[in-house]
Every structure is written in structure tokens, then in C-alpha cells.
Design an enzyme around this catalytic site. Structure first.
Site: not given
Length: 426
Positions: A250, A253, A318-319, A352, A412
Site C-alpha cells: 500500500q 500508492h 483506512e485499512h 482494493d 410558528h
């Protein structure tokens, strides 16, 4: 007590970079709003060397691209899209319209209505992110979105054919070869040639994420996704080679993609760190992954699984891969994560690309308050009320009038009093 044996870049440095990105995005979006297609074309030519007669692909162009895709690639994309479609449909089935009678003749309900139009960003650049077409376009279509447009940048001046094929098979109604801030701005703001959408989704680099942040409100967004984050939770039973492989898998990336190890075994953690250095000597994407690990890698040693859960929830990555002897312990007790990958048999790459869960996930701590992209993100849950009894309308009106007056809302209160006068028996 947690012991840090490798620390990532300080938050102060990260914030400085974020400020620079924010200023560039703000100026670029303002230019797109002012000059429309002219600005988009200039930006595309400047950053991607791409200046076609039309950014939108014609049906003939799409059909030609389909003919050029190999049978194996078609089969692989179909396999992934079948899994993603199955899971998305199951998620959709979990969303139900409801109507309840809270008092005799008083009905309250909610309906789940798909967003009318969505723009999906499929990243390109260093890597053609074919899988993002499945994750966004396909999921939006399963949700029932009527108009789904998709943008992806050219790669080295060429149309990314496999990505276009995946977009088309996922059900995109319009496909544009357009990237970066200019794609996000064109979809959200609209230009002479691109009709704006109600929502923009999809992962991307820091400029894409910042574009979404600045455009939120004008349009809806899924979440702020990126850069990729990966945490591996390990113990004495974990395989250091696997830890290293999954961190670096990862880290490639981008140079700002954080990778972290939390381990109850310092020996295993140090072996994994050594293995990372060994693998970097031969990894084809080491030029990127090595920078990511050097600047953003973290290693934390803990005394127990409970402490591992506490530290993992602090990171809210995230992961999160759990390579311990009892992965389900973390499923049962962790609360802050984008997606969990439980046990050595699975890994982030499966999520993924192919297994069926969505890969657009929260980053930068957003997992504390949101999950990732799913069919529900494309659906508005809206409420309604209906009263079929004049007597009940008058009764509710009496309560409503008093409560409105309690807040000094005379207008109201008059709405309620009108019903009391009209429908009341006294």
C-alpha cells in the site's frame, strides 16, 4: 504502555503542505467557475498534455475500446464487478422505507431516494485505477442513480482503455478523459460542455481530495479519501514477511501514504522492519514506497491486545489488517477503521481490487465518524408526515402552539393555532 520505535512525519509539516494544496485548488476552481471549458482545456493541456476536440468519449470510441480489450481482462473485470454488484445489492436490500402510526391517524415515515446525478472520479496518473470504476460507478448504478458520469485522466497522453472499459461495463452514462482539479471542478460546477452533477465521489491525490472539500456544499461528496493508510496489527504468531509485504503493497500508492505496525511482540515488529528494508531492494515501486515508509511509517509496541485495540482506534486508519491468532477479537472490539481485513488469508489488495467491499474509505482520522463509500451514500433518506384525523391535528396543535410560544416563535404558533381553531371541538 505503548512504545514507539518508529515515528512518522510531524503533523506540523503535513499541515504546511496541506495549506499549499488548498491555495492552488481554491484558485483553480475559481478559474473554472469564471471561464468554464476554456479553463478546463488549458488545465488539461498543462498538466496532462491532453487537448482533444471533446473530453467526452463518443459511443463509437467506447465500442472501439471494448473491441481492443483482451478476453482475459474482460473476464477479470467481470469477476470483480460481479462481486461488487452482489455486495452492493445486499447492502441496498438492508435499506427499507418505513411508515409508522405514532398516534391514531398520525403517520410518520421515511423514503430512500437515490441522488439524481453523480460524478465519479477514477484516478490515473502513476497507476490506472481500474477498480475505482467498479467501486463508484457500479455502486451508484446499483443504488438507482439515473445519471452517472465518470472522469479519468489520460496516461502519458493516451486513453486508459481498461479503465474506460470498466467504466462502460459498470454503467457510466457519460465518460470523460479528464483528470485532477479540472475534472472535479467541471463535474461539480459545470461548464458549457459538461452538465453539473449533484454529488462527486471517488478517491484521488491531495488535490482531488482538497477539491472535494472545497466543493462540498455546492455538491454532495462521499468522503475525503486519501492518501492511503494501512495498519497491520501483529503478535508473536504473525509472519514478518507478510507484514512487510502488506505494508509496502500500500505504501506504493504514493510518497505520503502512511503505513503502521502495532505489535504485542517487539521481536516480530523488528523482524518486519528489517524485512521491509530487504524487500525495498527489489520492489519495482521502491522509489515511491521507500519514501512513504521513511517519512510516514510508524511502529508501536504494546503490552496487550486491549492496548493494541486502544492504539489502533487512536490511529483510526483506512485499512486495518489483523494478522494475530484471534482476529475476531478486533472485529468485536475495534470501533475506528475504514475496513478490517481479518486473518492472513485476506489482505488490503483483495479489498482494493476484487473481493466486493468498497475501496473508497475514510482517511486522516475520518473513520472516527464515518464509514466508506457504499450504496447508502448515494441515497437520501427523507421523511414525511401525514395526519388523517382532524381531532388529532387539533390535539397536536395545542401542544405545538405552547412549545412554539416557549421559544418565542409567534408565526410558528399561529400555524398550530389555526388548526386548533379549524379542527378543534371547543
Amino acid at each position: 504502555m505503548a512504545k514507539i520505535i518508529k515515528e512518522g512525519m510531524k503533523q506540523e509539516s503535513i499541515k504546511e503542505e496541506d495549506k499549499k494544496v488548498s491555495a492552488i485548488v481554491e484558485a483553480t476552481l475559481a478559474d473554472i467557475e469564471l471561464r468554464g471549458d476554456e479553463a478546463v482545456t488549458e488545465l488539461s493541456e498543462k498538466f496532462d498534455g491532453w487537448k482533444p476536440k471533446s473530453f467526452r468519449l463518443s459511443e463509437d470510441q467506447i465500442e472501439q475500446i471494448k473491441r481492443e480489450i483482451s478476453d482475459q481482462t474482460k473476464e477479470d473485470i467481470k469477476f470483480a464487478q460481479d462481486n461488487i454488484r452482489k455486495f452492493a445489492k445486499a447492502q441496498l436490500e438492508s435499506l427499507n422505507d418505513i411508515e409508522v402510526e405514532v398516534m391514531p391517524g398520525v403517520f410518520l415515515g421515511h423514503k430512500n431516494i437515490p441522488v439524481n446525478s453523480v460524478g465519479c472520479y477514477i484516478p490515473g496518473g502513476r497507476y490506472p485505477m481500474v477498480a475505482s470504476a467498479h467501486m463508484s460507478v457500479l455502486t451508484a448504478k446499483v443504488a438507482g442513480v439515473k445519471r452517472v458520469i465518470a472522469c479519468t485522466p489520460p496516461i502519458n497522453g493516451e486513453i486508459p482503455k481498461a479503465t474506460v472499459y470498466a467504466m462502460a461495463e459498470a454503467g457510466a452514462d457519460e465518460i470523460y478523459i479528464l483528470g485532477g482539479i479540472q475534472a472535479m471542478g467541471a463535474m461539480a460546477i459545470g461548464t458549457e460542455s459538461i452538465e453539473s452533477v449533484d454529488m462527486i465521489v471517488g478517491p484521488g491525490n491531495a488535490f482531488v481530495a482538497e477539491s472535494k472539500r472545497q466543493l462540498f456544499g455546492r455538491v454532495g461528496i462521499d468522503l475525503l479519501a486519501g492518501p492511503t493508510e494501512t495498519l497491520v496489527i501483529a503478535d508473536e504468531t504473525s509472519d514478518p514477511e507478510m507484514i512487510a509485504t502488506d505494508i509496502l503493497g500500500q505504501a506504493e500508492h504514493g510518497p505520503t501514504s502512511p503505513g503502521a505496525i502495532i505489535s504485542t511482540s517487539e521481536e516480530i515488529a523488528r523482524q518486519a522492519m528489517n524485512e521491509i528494508e530487504r524487500q525495498l531492494e527489489s520492489l519495482p515501486t521502491a522509489e515511491v514506497a521507500s519514501v512513504s515508509w521513511r517519512d510516514y511509517g510508524q511502529v508501536i509496541i504494546v503490552d496487550s491486545y486491549d492496548e493494541a485495540i486502544k492504539e489502533a482506534d487512536k490511529l483510526a486508519f483506512e485499512h486495518v489488517e489483523v494478522l494475530t491468532k484471534n482476529p475476531n477479537l478486533f472485529l468485536e472490539n475495534m470501533t475506528n477503521y475504514g475496513a478490517l481485513f481479518l486473518g492472513p488469508e485476506t489482505n488490503v489488495a483483495y479489498g482494493d481490487k476484487v473481493i466486493g467491499t468498497n475501496h473508497t474509505l475514510p482517511t486522516k482520522g475520518a473513520a472516527r465518524y464515518t464509514g466508506g463509500l457504499w450504496v447508502g451514500k448515494f441515497i437520501k433518506t427523507v421523511t414525511y408526515q401525514r395526519i388523517e384525523s382532524e381531532e388529532q391535528s387539533a390535539l397536536i396543535g395545542e401542544y405545538a402552539a405552547r412549545l412554539c410560544e416557549l421559544e418565542n416563535f409567534a408565526g410558528h404558533a399561529e400555524q398550530a393555532k389555526l388548526r386548533v381553531r379549524k379542527y378543534g371541538t371547543n
